[in-house]
Design a protein around this motif. Structure first.
Motif, PDB file in Angstrom:
ATOM      1  N   MET A   1     -56.622 -23.545   6.382  1.00 31.47           N
ATOM      2  CA  MET A   1     -55.500 -22.796   5.842  1.00 31.47           C
ATOM      3  C   MET A   1     -54.876 -23.623   4.722  1.00 31.47           C
ATOM      4  SD  MET A   1     -52.124 -21.298   7.794  1.00 31.47           S
ATOM      5  CE  MET A   1     -53.104 -20.333   8.916  1.00 31.47           C
ATOM      6  N   SER A   2     -54.400 -22.956   3.725  1.00 25.25           N
ATOM      7  CA  SER A   2     -53.773 -23.636   2.601  1.00 25.25           C
ATOM      8  C   SER A   2     -52.417 -24.215   3.007  1.00 25.25           C
ATOM      9  CB  SER A   2     -53.604 -22.657   1.449  1.00 25.25           C
ATOM     10  OG  SER A   2     -52.710 -21.628   1.828  1.00 25.25           O
ATOM     11  N   HIS A   3     -51.836 -24.942   2.091  1.00 26.88           N
ATOM     12  CA  HIS A   3     -50.523 -25.538   2.313  1.00 26.88           C
ATOM     13  C   HIS A   3     -49.511 -24.458   2.706  1.00 26.88           C
ATOM     14  CE1 HIS A   3     -47.019 -27.993   1.756  1.00 26.88           C
ATOM     15  NE2 HIS A   3     -46.529 -27.072   0.948  1.00 26.88           N
ATOM     16  N   VAL A   4     -48.725 -24.754   3.723  1.00 30.49           N
ATOM     17  CA  VAL A   4     -47.711 -23.819   4.191  1.00 30.49           C
ATOM     18  C   VAL A   4     -46.379 -24.160   3.516  1.00 30.49           C
ATOM     19  CG1 VAL A   4     -46.449 -22.950   6.190  1.00 30.49           C
ATOM     20  CG2 VAL A   4     -48.850 -23.559   6.416  1.00 30.49           C
ATOM     21  N   PRO A   5     -45.840 -23.259   2.704  1.00 29.14           N
ATOM     22  CA  PRO A   5     -44.546 -23.527   2.065  1.00 29.14           C
ATOM     23  C   PRO A   5     -43.395 -23.470   3.063  1.00 29.14           C
ATOM     24  CG  PRO A   5     -45.358 -21.362   1.461  1.00 29.14           C
ATOM     25  CD  PRO A   5     -46.412 -21.999   2.309  1.00 29.14           C
ATOM     26  N   HIS A   6     -42.277 -23.958   2.658  1.00 27.36           N
ATOM     27  CA  HIS A   6     -41.024 -23.922   3.423  1.00 27.36           C
ATOM     28  C   HIS A   6     -40.987 -24.887   4.605  1.00 27.36           C
ATOM     29  CE1 HIS A   6     -39.590 -20.512   1.075  1.00 27.36           C
ATOM     30  NE2 HIS A   6     -40.756 -19.949   1.270  1.00 27.36           N
ATOM     31  N   GLU A   7     -41.792 -25.938   4.585  1.00 29.03           N
ATOM     32  CA  GLU A   7     -41.680 -26.952   5.633  1.00 29.03           C
ATOM     33  C   GLU A   7     -40.309 -27.616   5.493  1.00 29.03           C
ATOM     34  OE1 GLU A   7     -43.694 -27.389   8.115  1.00 29.03           O
ATOM     35  OE2 GLU A   7     -45.375 -26.203   7.430  1.00 29.03           O
ATOM     36  N   LEU A   8     -39.750 -28.079   6.600  1.00 24.91           N
ATOM     37  CA  LEU A   8     -38.392 -28.620   6.586  1.00 24.91           C
ATOM     38  C   LEU A   8     -38.213 -29.767   5.593  1.00 24.91           C
ATOM     39  CD1 LEU A   8     -37.239 -28.677  10.310  1.00 24.91           C
ATOM     40  CD2 LEU A   8     -36.349 -27.281   8.451  1.00 24.91           C
ATOM     41  N   ALA A   9     -39.137 -30.692   5.570  1.00 27.78           N
ATOM     42  CA  ALA A   9     -39.009 -31.840   4.668  1.00 27.78           C
ATOM     43  C   ALA A   9     -39.042 -31.409   3.205  1.00 27.78           C
ATOM     44  CB  ALA A   9     -40.101 -32.866   4.947  1.00 27.78           C
ATOM     45  N   GLU A  10     -39.699 -30.298   2.914  1.00 27.95           N
ATOM     46  CA  GLU A  10     -39.714 -29.764   1.552  1.00 27.95           C
ATOM     47  C   GLU A  10     -38.435 -28.977   1.249  1.00 27.95           C
ATOM     48  OE1 GLU A  10     -43.235 -27.440   1.318  1.00 27.95           O
ATOM     49  OE2 GLU A  10     -44.537 -29.177   1.339  1.00 27.95           O
ATOM     50  N   GLU A  11     -37.918 -28.316   2.252  1.00 29.09           N
ATOM     51  CA  GLU A  11     -36.680 -27.555   2.072  1.00 29.09           C
ATOM     52  C   GLU A  11     -35.489 -28.480   1.864  1.00 29.09           C
ATOM     53  OE1 GLU A  11     -36.296 -23.861   2.190  1.00 29.09           O
ATOM     54  OE2 GLU A  11     -38.324 -24.390   1.578  1.00 29.09           O
ATOM     55  N   PHE A  12     -35.507 -29.619   2.548  1.00 25.82           N
ATOM     56  CA  PHE A  12     -34.413 -30.589   2.481  1.00 25.82           C
ATOM     57  C   PHE A  12     -34.980 -31.982   2.175  1.00 25.82           C
ATOM     58  CE2 PHE A  12     -33.211 -27.567   5.997  1.00 25.82           C
ATOM     59  CZ  PHE A  12     -32.323 -26.803   5.247  1.00 25.82           C
ATOM     60  N   PRO A  13     -35.534 -32.185   0.980  1.00 30.17           N
ATOM     61  CA  PRO A  13     -36.194 -33.468   0.684  1.00 30.17           C
ATOM     62  C   PRO A  13     -35.257 -34.675   0.780  1.00 30.17           C
ATOM     63  CG  PRO A  13     -35.992 -32.141  -1.304  1.00 30.17           C
ATOM     64  CD  PRO A  13     -35.569 -31.283  -0.147  1.00 30.17           C
TER      65      PRO A  13
END
Length: 78
Positions: A1-13
């Motif tokens: 599966m491709s990269h899943v957007p909206h991971e927590l660390a990405e949402e709140f870097p």
């Protein structure tokens, strides 16, 4: 599966370290983070047609993800 957007660390870097710490030390946060992760994956599968759902279910999942994200953010910034 491709990269899943909206991971927590990405949402709140800027809060990535705090996320990691709370996952280790706060059971409620860890539970909510795991639930967010599961719902986020469901949304991603629906959006990418890997596991299609009807439009109402996809909207419900997005709302659930947003509510979890809001609750997690409140815990992160408390």
């Amino acid at each position: 599966m491709s990269h899943v957007p909206h991971e927590l660390a990405e949402e709140f870097p800027d809060l990535a370290q705090r996320i990691s710490e709370l996952k280790q030390s706060d059971r409620r946060f860890a539970h909510l983070a795991e639930k967010y992760h599961a719902v986020n994956r469901e949304v991603h599968r629906a959006e990418s047609s890997v596991q299609p759902v009807d439009e109402l279910e996809e909207v419900r999942l997005r709302k659930e993800r947003a509510a979890l994200k809001d609750e997690l953010y409140a815990l992160l910034t408390h």
